[in-house]
Design a protein around this motif. Structure first.
Motif, short mmCIF file in Angstrom:
data_model
loop_
_atom_site.label_atom_id
_atom_site.label_comp_id
_atom_site.label_asym_id
_atom_site.label_seq_id
_atom_site.Cartn_x
_atom_site.Cartn_y
_atom_site.Cartn_z
N VAL A 4 28.90 43.98 41.06
CA VAL A 4 29.33 43.61 42.30
C VAL A 4 30.58 44.57 42.55
O VAL A 4 31.22 44.96 41.65
N ALA A 5 30.70 44.85 43.85
CA ALA A 5 31.91 45.41 44.22
C ALA A 5 32.89 44.51 44.72
O ALA A 5 32.70 43.28 44.46
N GLY A 6 34.10 44.76 45.24
CA GLY A 6 35.13 43.98 45.56
C GLY A 6 36.10 43.88 44.76
O GLY A 6 36.13 44.48 43.38
N SER A 7 37.29 43.40 45.01
CA SER A 7 38.41 43.23 44.05
C SER A 7 38.46 41.64 43.39
O SER A 7 39.68 40.96 43.43
N GLY A 8 37.51 41.12 42.82
CA GLY A 8 37.41 39.90 42.60
C GLY A 8 38.39 39.38 41.42
O GLY A 8 38.78 38.36 41.36
N ALA A 9 38.55 40.52 40.59
CA ALA A 9 39.38 40.24 39.35
C ALA A 9 40.88 39.71 39.76
O ALA A 9 41.23 38.95 38.99
N LEU A 10 41.37 40.30 41.07
CA LEU A 10 42.63 39.93 41.36
C LEU A 10 42.79 38.40 41.76
O LEU A 10 43.66 37.95 42.37
N LYS A 11 41.58 37.82 41.94
CA LYS A 11 41.70 36.34 42.43
C LYS A 11 41.91 35.48 41.39
O LYS A 11 41.99 34.37 41.37
N TYR A 12 41.82 36.21 40.11
CA TYR A 12 42.30 35.22 38.97
C TYR A 12 43.81 35.26 38.51
O TYR A 12 44.17 36.40 38.20
N ARG A 13 44.43 34.36 38.79
CA ARG A 13 45.67 34.27 38.53
C ARG A 13 46.32 34.70 37.16
O ARG A 13 47.31 35.39 37.10
N HIS A 14 45.67 34.24 36.10
CA HIS A 14 46.17 34.53 34.97
C HIS A 14 45.86 36.00 34.50
O HIS A 14 46.51 36.44 33.51
N LEU A 15 45.06 36.59 35.30
CA LEU A 15 44.94 38.10 35.09
C LEU A 15 46.04 38.94 35.74
O LEU A 15 46.76 39.70 34.99
#
Length: 476
Positions: free
Chosen positions: A233-244
């Motif tokens: 997948v594309a997109g910036s989904g990782a940044l939606k994880y607060r703990h990351l």
């Protein structure tokens, strides 16, 4: 629980078509070579700085551009990687972790090889460019190898595996000044002394050959293909994880704090009110700081492992501690060995208080470092000096533990998250100059250690609370 949840990660053994009970010992041994190599190469910068400063008659700030070029690559390459991930999907998830590692090795080898023309042309700018290419390759290795180790086995022991590989990374940083210094300043300097930068050619060509050899080994070795079998997948989904996101700040703080303390140590130990050491003698004590990180990571690998019998943990930790004590005793004498033993015992006690829980252990280690920094700031003499040295032991488990906590449960976004975490290593290029500025302005080097103290305060927060996953449902 540290590591990547097998319920959310698309790269489980079953999905990769492998038996669930497959042993990853062989692949882990091969991957560990990477951690040793990039630790060795990174610490070689400490040899290059005085060498090239002398060759090109540079001011100190100009020589420090070596670190800027090196750590700057971490940020720029990771940022570019993230942008590509957002637009086109994660590159390493497309090609697989194994191929990503091979690409990183080849790029790093090219960077090492560029030292030959840089030395021949006697161009400092060329050296900085070669360092940037070299660090770019290491950045790709970090993006691919860290999550690969984390998923190369049960998720509950991910922190243990990363601590073990990071211990070998620390072994590389420990021997690099000794071996690299001999090769560049003594081993080949006799024949090349009049040629200026010529003495760096052989060591870096040897490193280039070694990296290429490891790349060939990786290509030939049948490593598990741990990458997504589904749609990338594309997109910036990782940044939606607060703990990351909080983990990125934590990596920034950790690398910045660790490098700042290590960079300031020699000047600190030379202060008359601390130890009044000469540079050479102070540099030998600096080896305790970095060597402590290696010992502590071995402790962490054992303490955070899957041993069901605590007696086995104690026996292995005790054996490691005895080896460390005897090594210091053999080279430095009984007095220093006893001091080192005291710090080792303190480290083990805090490990036990952590209850073999990665997040709690991280928080307790950071709190201990804060106490050691307070002692170093407000006391003098040997107590202050050894308080700084002891920080190395407690830095030990921080990077791998922060990393595994930050990527926990990210599934298809794991590699993208890895690139963001590696980007945060740029803290090593920002925090040390900030500490230096505080020391210059205040005229008090001890007081400047308040800067890394703030870094460790944030790490303590992350270990006790910030690591807890709070996921935006739209991220999955």
């Amino acid at each position: 629980m540290a590591g990547i949840s097998t319920n959310t990660h698309p790269s489980t053994a079953a999905e990769a078509g492998m038996p669930i009970a497959r042993s990853y010992t062989g692949p882990l041994v091969v991957v560990t070579l990477l951690f040793f190599m990039w630790g060795f190469i990174t610490c070689m910068n400490d040899i290059l700085i005085p060498k090239l400063q002398q060759v090109f008659e540079l001011q100190l700030w100009q020589a420090m551009l070596i670190q800027t070029a090196f750590f700057g690559a971490y940020f720029i390459v990771s940022l570019l990687y993230f942008i590509v991930s957002v637009q086109q999907g994660d590159p390493i998830m497309k090609i697989g972790y194994k191929n990503g590692i091979i690409v990183g090795l080849v790029v790093a080898a090219v960077g090492c090889a560029l030292f030959f023309p840089a030395a021949s042309l006697a161009s400092y700018g060329f050296f900085l460019g070669a360092l940037f290419v070299l660090a770019s390759g290491i950045t790709i290795l970090q993006i691919a190898a860290n999550p690969y180790v984390a998923i190369l086995g049960p998720p509950q022991t991910a922190s243990s595996r990363l601590n073990l590989t990071q211990a070998l990374n620390s072994f590389g940083t420990t021997i690099a000044p000794l071996l690299g210094g001999y090769l560049i300043f003594e081993g080949v300097a006799g024949a090349a002394a009049s040629s200026g930068a010529e003495s760096v050619k052989i060591p870096y060509l040897a490193l280039a050959a070694t990296l290429l050899l490891i790349a060939v080994l990786f290509k030939a070795f049948r490593l598990p293909r741990l990458h997504s079998a589904g749609t990338v997948v594309a997109g910036s989904g990782a940044l939606k994880y607060r703990h990351l996101v909080l983990g990125m700040i934590c990596i920034f703080a950790y690398v910045g704090g660790e490098v700042a303390v290590g960079s300031a140590f020699i000047n600190f130990a030379r202060l008359p009110e601390i130890a009044g050491l000469e540079e050479l003698e102070a540099s030998q004590f600096l080896a305790f700081y970095w060597g402590g990180a290696m010992i502590g990571r071995f402790f962490g690998a054992v303490a955070l492992s899957s041993f069901k019998n605590n007696l086995h943990r104690f026996l292995i930790i005790g054996l490691i501690g005895c080896i460390a004590f005897l090594t210091v005793y053999y080279f430095m004498g009984l007095d220093l060995a006893l001091i080192a033993l005291g710090l080792i015992v303190l480290n083990v006690v805090v490990l036990l208080l952590g209850g073999y829980i990665p997040s709690r252990t991280l928080g307790l280690f950071a709190a201990t470092v804060i106490l050691l920094l307070v002692v170093a700031i407000f006391t003098q003499g040997q107590l202050a000096m050894w308080s700084i040295i002891g920080i190395g032991l407690f830095n030990s488990i921080m990077f791998p533990t922060i990393f595994t906590l930050a990527i926990d449960g990210l599934g298809k976004y794991t590699s993208q998250a890895s690139s963001l975490l590696v980007m945060a290593i740029v803290g090593g290029a920002i925090i040390p100059p900030l500490q230096g500025a505080v020391a210059d302005i205040s005229g008090n080097l001890q007081l400047s250690f308040l800067i890394p103290l703030l870094c460790y305060a944030y790490i303590a927060y992350y270990g006790f609370a910030g690591y807890k996953p709070k996921t935006d449902p739209s991220a999955v």
